[in-house]
Design a protein around this motif. Structure first.
Motif, mmCIF file in Angstrom:
data_model
loop_
_atom_site.group_PDB
_atom_site.id
_atom_site.type_symbol
_atom_site.label_atom_id
_atom_site.label_comp_id
_atom_site.label_asym_id
_atom_site.label_seq_id
_atom_site.Cartn_x
_atom_site.Cartn_y
_atom_site.Cartn_z
ATOM 1 N N PRO A 68 0.876 2.519 -12.089
ATOM 2 C CA PRO A 68 0.200 2.420 -11.221
ATOM 3 C C PRO A 68 -1.378 2.437 -11.678
ATOM 4 O O PRO A 68 -1.674 2.839 -12.673
ATOM 5 C CB PRO A 68 0.154 3.796 -10.369
ATOM 6 N N ARG A 69 -2.143 1.424 -10.949
ATOM 7 C CA ARG A 69 -3.672 1.267 -11.397
ATOM 8 C C ARG A 69 -4.374 2.352 -10.953
ATOM 9 O O ARG A 69 -4.068 3.191 -9.812
ATOM 10 C CB ARG A 69 -4.042 -0.018 -10.695
ATOM 11 N N GLN A 70 -5.221 2.841 -11.448
ATOM 12 C CA GLN A 70 -6.201 3.903 -11.215
ATOM 13 C C GLN A 70 -7.294 3.496 -9.972
ATOM 14 O O GLN A 70 -7.691 2.346 -10.124
ATOM 15 C CB GLN A 70 -7.182 4.316 -12.558
ATOM 16 N N ILE A 71 -7.340 4.377 -9.192
ATOM 17 C CA ILE A 71 -8.311 3.970 -7.983
ATOM 18 C C ILE A 71 -9.611 4.550 -8.294
ATOM 19 O O ILE A 71 -9.725 5.855 -8.631
ATOM 20 C CB ILE A 71 -7.687 4.494 -6.652
ATOM 21 N N LEU A 92 -7.307 -7.680 -7.448
ATOM 22 C CA LEU A 92 -7.183 -6.736 -8.664
ATOM 23 C C LEU A 92 -6.137 -5.794 -8.444
ATOM 24 O O LEU A 92 -5.407 -5.477 -9.515
ATOM 25 C CB LEU A 92 -8.268 -6.127 -9.101
ATOM 26 N N VAL A 93 -5.677 -5.651 -7.284
ATOM 27 C CA VAL A 93 -4.531 -4.460 -6.899
ATOM 28 C C VAL A 93 -3.042 -5.276 -6.597
ATOM 29 O O VAL A 93 -2.376 -4.608 -5.886
ATOM 30 C CB VAL A 93 -4.934 -3.615 -5.964
ATOM 31 N N HIS A 94 -3.086 -6.607 -7.033
ATOM 32 C CA HIS A 94 -1.798 -7.372 -6.359
ATOM 33 C C HIS A 94 -0.633 -6.554 -7.015
ATOM 34 O O HIS A 94 0.532 -6.914 -6.287
ATOM 35 C CB HIS A 94 -1.650 -8.761 -6.821
ATOM 36 N N GLY A 95 -0.665 -5.813 -7.902
ATOM 37 C CA GLY A 95 0.500 -5.436 -8.552
ATOM 38 C C GLY A 95 0.654 -3.848 -7.928
ATOM 39 O O GLY A 95 1.852 -3.406 -8.345
ATOM 40 N N ASP A 96 -0.327 -3.426 -7.194
ATOM 41 C CA ASP A 96 0.229 -1.913 -6.658
ATOM 42 C C ASP A 96 0.187 -2.187 -5.235
ATOM 43 O O ASP A 96 0.488 -1.049 -4.512
ATOM 44 C CB ASP A 96 -0.916 -1.115 -7.223
ATOM 45 N N VAL A 97 -0.429 -3.091 -4.652
ATOM 46 C CA VAL A 97 -0.524 -3.133 -3.128
ATOM 47 C C VAL A 97 0.872 -2.914 -2.450
ATOM 48 O O VAL A 97 0.743 -2.305 -1.063
ATOM 49 C CB VAL A 97 -1.272 -4.305 -2.555
ATOM 50 N N PHE A 98 1.885 -3.281 -2.918
ATOM 51 C CA PHE A 98 3.312 -3.037 -2.268
ATOM 52 C C PHE A 98 3.988 -1.889 -2.793
ATOM 53 O O PHE A 98 5.342 -2.013 -2.851
ATOM 54 C CB PHE A 98 4.106 -4.324 -2.400
ATOM 55 N N ARG A 99 3.370 -1.005 -3.482
ATOM 56 C CA ARG A 99 4.038 0.166 -4.204
ATOM 57 C C ARG A 99 4.567 0.897 -2.873
ATOM 58 O O ARG A 99 3.604 1.126 -2.088
ATOM 59 C CB ARG A 99 3.027 0.724 -5.019
ATOM 60 N N ASN A 108 -8.608 0.182 -3.515
ATOM 61 C CA ASN A 108 -7.766 1.201 -3.009
ATOM 62 C C ASN A 108 -6.467 0.734 -2.369
ATOM 63 O O ASN A 108 -6.428 -0.102 -1.366
ATOM 64 C CB ASN A 108 -8.560 2.084 -2.177
ATOM 65 N N TYR A 109 -5.273 0.781 -3.165
ATOM 66 C CA TYR A 109 -4.027 -0.078 -2.581
ATOM 67 C C TYR A 109 -3.143 0.898 -1.649
ATOM 68 O O TYR A 109 -2.033 0.752 -1.379
ATOM 69 C CB TYR A 109 -3.140 -0.500 -3.823
#
Length: 649
Positions: free
Chosen positions: A494-497, A336-343, A571-572
């Motif tokens: 960013p996705r909400q954690i 689910l956090v694939h779009g934020d993990v490399f932020r 949590n990314y």
């Protein structure tokens, strides 16, 4: 049970055979019968005693400190050339008036003529008596071998020598007595006909108030009965005249020159270290088993589900297919956090600087241990360990600059000039500033351990002339390389954690993760601290190499495990968390230093406490950078691997 000292009667009979390895690095010196054998002196250092096993100070004093009133050679003492590491570790080797001739025994010889400047007045008596109460040791070197005292390890019933011998002792009434006579038992080996080499030096000090020098230059060394009253220095103001004498006894030995250091390289019950390694290995196997279970079962299952789901046309899915998708999404949240993990993480510049210096420390530490393990850092080559560490850290400045710039570029950082400038300046600057401030305390105490100003300039020269340019070159190469491309795109918003469970919050996770790498090194750390603060010779680099390897694997395993749980909880923010969690073991290292202070040390001065805390904090900070770097790169490799294994639309 404490080791007990061998009596002087057994020292002359001792001629032990050795069976250890050759220590390269120093060529042997061969003497003929009657040729002069130099005896050099080193600063007086605090040490434990049989009556008081705790260390009372960490401040060393020059052998020719005016208060000690030791005899000086004609023309004054001369400096003996030393390496950079030797100076940094506190060596200040000087010539002495002792006259030793190969194979020529001296039962009683006066060291110098009585002079007014050799008499103890009230200030010098107070100063010297205080050093006796703090168990200070004299340190002498004969052909590079330290003069020491012989002990028996009650656990293994083996003989070993410890460097140094006491300046004085406390009598039955708890009054300090000064040792003014030294018996030197020197063991020698005949390498060829008429060619001899020194292979052992044992010193036995005595306190003899009735020793005196005769008008013809000979001496009477007084009563050798240990039960007789010792020489006391008057602290009331009356001057005390002291006659310094010594004896020399040459004893043939079968010990070869290549193994003469075996007596000093004693390991107190090596079974403890083996048990520690086995315990650490079990921890590593357990952790690796958990990580393997996650990677081989949970991740493999997740990746297969994700890829199977993505192979369908989502518009044609039936209701049951939608439920399957929901099941997948709820089963594991790391996709689910694939779009934020490399932020880009917060303060990427600081993190990249830490990682660059951590990589520099990692390679420096590993190469130093390997060199020592192969026998290139012989204790007979004084200061070689410190010199090699400084040179390797300087050379690996290129790696530090390259790592920092490459990571910073991969983070998308734009302040490349600040990255290039701060990588070789920030962490080394903190270390140098702390070292300089602690050195001021030593200067204020007139300690011989204070690093001379010229040596400080040499360190600055090495830093700015060699290390900084190498770091700049590494940064230039790193910025010219392409950044490490993430396997998935980063979302603009960013996705909400969601809220984390208790054990995944920052402080609890740091406490849980940090204790495991510390547990892997705890026992070896105890031996290192014993050798470092008590002035013993550490040479168990085989154990240290295995411990270092186990620590690396442990840091990597626990960091990967933490990051997996973080990603599953959506949590990314894993970059700083992986760094600080693995680096949290440094907090346990510092806590261990405080416990060690309470149990093993008993400082009588404010300066000693400041120095101990300062150096402990400095070493813990460097350990934080080192272990944090290991945890981050292991986690980065893990995240790159798992997200490159799934299909993302």
């Amino acid at each position: 049970m404490l080791p007990h000292k061998l009596p002087i009667t057994s020292l002359a009979l001792l001629s032990s055979t050795a069976s250890a390895f050759y220590l390269p690095g120093v060529a042997p010196t061969t003497y003929e019968h009657g040729s002069r054998v130099p005896l050099n002196v080193n600063p007086l250092t605090p040490a434990p005693s049989e009556k008081n096993p705790q260390l009372r100070s960490v401040v060393s004093y020059d052998y020719y400190h005016p208060a000690f009133r030791f005899c000086r050679p004609e023309g004054g003492p001369k400096d003996v050339s030393e390496s950079l590491g030797s100076i940094l570790f506190g060596d200040r080797i000087l010539t002495s008036p002792f006259e030793l001739k190969m194979g020529v025994n001296e039962t009683c010889k006066s060291l110098c003529e009585p002079k007014p400047e050799y008499k103890f007045d009230k200030p010098s008596a107070l100063f010297t008596n205080q050093r006796i109460r703090q168990n200070y040791n004299l340190n002498m070197l004969i052909d590079g071998l330290p003069a020491g005292q012989l002990y028996v390890d009650p656990t293994t019933d083996t003989d070993y020598a410890e460097r140094g011998f006491p300046l004085g002792d406390m009598d039955d009434k708890n009054n300090p007595t000064l040792n003014n006579h030294i018996d030197l038992v020197i063991r020698y080996h005949e390498a060829a006909k008429g060619k001899f080499r020194v292979v052992g030096v044992i010193a036995q000090p005595w306190s003899r108030p009735d020793a005196k020098r005769k008008p013809d230059g000979t001496a009477e060394c007084g009563n050798s009965d240990p039960a007789s009253a010792g020489l006391s220095l008057d602290e009331s103001g009356k001057q005390t005249e002291v006659t310094w004498t010594y004896g020399v006894y040459w004893v043939p030995s079968k010990t070869a020159w290549a193994t003469r250091w075996d007596t000093y390289l004693h390991v107190y019950d090596p079974r403890i270290q083996w048990f520690s390694l086995i315990n650490s290995a079990i921890i590593v196997v357990f952790l690796c088993g958990i990580v393997a279970a996650i990677l081989m079962r949970a991740l493999k299952k997740d990746i297969a589900r994700y890829n199977r789901l993505d192979s369908f046309n989502l518009d044609d899915l039936s209701g049951s297919g939608g439920e399957a998708e929901d099941g997948v999404q709820e089963d594991s949240g790391w996709k689910l956090v694939h779009g934020d993990v490399f932020r880009t993480p917060k303060t990427p510049l600081l993190l990249s600087i830490f990682l660059g210096n951590g990589a520099q420390l990692f390679f420096m530490t590993g190469c130093t241990i390997v060199f020592a393990l192969l026998g290139f850092l012989s204790p007979s080559n004084r200061g070689s360990l410190g010199t090699v560490m400084i040179l390797l850290y300087t050379i690996f400045g290129f790696i530090g600059g390259y790592t920092s710039s490459r990571v910073y570029k991969s983070f998308g950082g734009e302040a490349w000039k600040r990255n290039i400038a701060m990588t070789p300046l920030l962490i080394p600057g903190i270390v140098f500033a702390t070292f300089f401030l602690l050195n001021l305390f030593l200067w204020a105490k007139r300690s011989s351990g204070a690093v001379p100003f010229t040596t400080m300039l040499v360190i600055l020269g090495i830093w700015f002339v060699i290390s900084v340019p190498l770091s700049f070159a590494g940064s230039w190469v790193g910025f010219r390389h392409a950044p490490i491309t993430p396997p998935v795109r980063v979302n603009q918003i960013p996705r909400q954690i969601p809220p984390s469970t208790t054990y995944l919050r920052r402080i609890p996770s740091m406490l849980l993760v940090g204790i495991l790498p510390f547990g892997a090194i705890f026992v070896e750390l105890f031996f290192i601290m014993n050798n470092m603060w008590f002035g013993k010779v550490y040479y168990m680099f085989g154990f240290l190499f295995l411990t270092y390897t186990i620590m690396i694997v442990t840091c990597a395993a626990v960091s990967v495990l933490l990051v997996y749980f973080l990603l599953c909880s959506e949590n990314y923010h894993w970059q700083w968390r992986s760094f600080t969690a693995a680096g949290a073991s440094a907090g346990y290292v510092f806590a261990n230093a405080l416990i060690y202070w309470i149990t093993k040390l008993s400082f009588a001065s404010f300066t000693s406490g400041v120095l101990y805390l300062g150096y402990s904090l400095l070493l813990s900070f460097l350990f934080f950078i080192l272990t944090g770097t290991i945890g981050f790169f292991a986690s980065w490799a893990f995240v790159q691997r798992i997200y490159s294994s799934i299909k993302i639309d």
